[in-house]
Scaffold this motif. Sequence first.
Motif, PDB file in Angstrom:
ATOM      1  N   CYS A  14       9.879 -23.870  18.123  1.00 52.47           N
ATOM      2  CA  CYS A  14       9.924 -24.804  19.244  1.00 52.47           C
ATOM      3  C   CYS A  14       9.933 -26.237  18.714  1.00 52.47           C
ATOM      4  O   CYS A  14       9.088 -26.604  17.888  1.00 52.47           O
ATOM      5  CB  CYS A  14       8.720 -24.576  20.155  1.00 52.47           C
ATOM      6  SG  CYS A  14       8.609 -25.774  21.509  1.00 52.47           S
ATOM      7  N   THR A  33       5.822 -23.853  17.511  1.00 45.23           N
ATOM      8  CA  THR A  33       5.566 -22.414  17.576  1.00 45.23           C
ATOM      9  C   THR A  33       6.727 -21.622  16.981  1.00 45.23           C
ATOM     10  O   THR A  33       7.876 -21.845  17.352  1.00 45.23           O
ATOM     11  CB  THR A  33       5.358 -21.975  19.036  1.00 45.23           C
ATOM     12  OG1 THR A  33       4.195 -22.629  19.544  1.00 45.23           O
ATOM     13  CG2 THR A  33       5.179 -20.463  19.150  1.00 45.23           C
ATOM     14  N   LEU A  91       9.405 -18.831  16.729  1.00 35.83           N
ATOM     15  CA  LEU A  91      10.038 -18.074  17.806  1.00 35.83           C
ATOM     16  C   LEU A  91      10.824 -16.865  17.327  1.00 35.83           C
ATOM     17  O   LEU A  91      10.679 -15.778  17.884  1.00 35.83           O
ATOM     18  CB  LEU A  91      10.954 -18.995  18.617  1.00 35.83           C
ATOM     19  CG  LEU A  91      10.270 -20.159  19.317  1.00 35.83           C
ATOM     20  CD1 LEU A  91      11.301 -21.108  19.906  1.00 35.83           C
ATOM     21  CD2 LEU A  91       9.307 -19.655  20.373  1.00 35.83           C
ATOM     22  N   THR A 143       4.651 -14.951  21.588  1.00 35.06           N
ATOM     23  CA  THR A 143       5.159 -16.081  22.361  1.00 35.06           C
ATOM     24  C   THR A 143       5.614 -15.679  23.768  1.00 35.06           C
ATOM     25  O   THR A 143       5.910 -16.533  24.577  1.00 35.06           O
ATOM     26  CB  THR A 143       6.341 -16.762  21.640  1.00 35.06           C
ATOM     27  OG1 THR A 143       7.435 -15.840  21.554  1.00 35.06           O
ATOM     28  CG2 THR A 143       5.938 -17.224  20.253  1.00 35.06           C
TER      29      THR A 143
END
Length: 110
Positions: free
Chosen positions: A49, A54, A56, A73
């Motif tokens: 992200c 984060t 992914l 996630t």
Amino acid sequence: MHYCHCDMCRRATGSAFAVLGWAPVDGLSWLTTEPAYRRSSPIARRSFCRSCGTPLTLAYDANPHEVAMHIGTFDDPSELEPRHNYGSSQRLGWIRCGIDLPHHDTEERW
């Protein structure tokens, strides 16, 4: 769905293992901004992200038609139960998640 214990996944997630689910690339779309990408090893790239960092996805160069998504996630990962372990020879000795599931190994180390 599987637990991945390889060095590459541990470093990419900052955790003791990753929980990944594979899907066709053609079936994946992003609701808002396309993620950022980085090469995580000579054989794969990962997305994250742009706003929060984060992790992914994971995509191997050798298999451009599939992508692995980090299950943590998802809005509701409760139904997405891992079915095996991958990178088992690199599993940390104190990890007990999925210990009774089938084990598969990898020769890659990063």
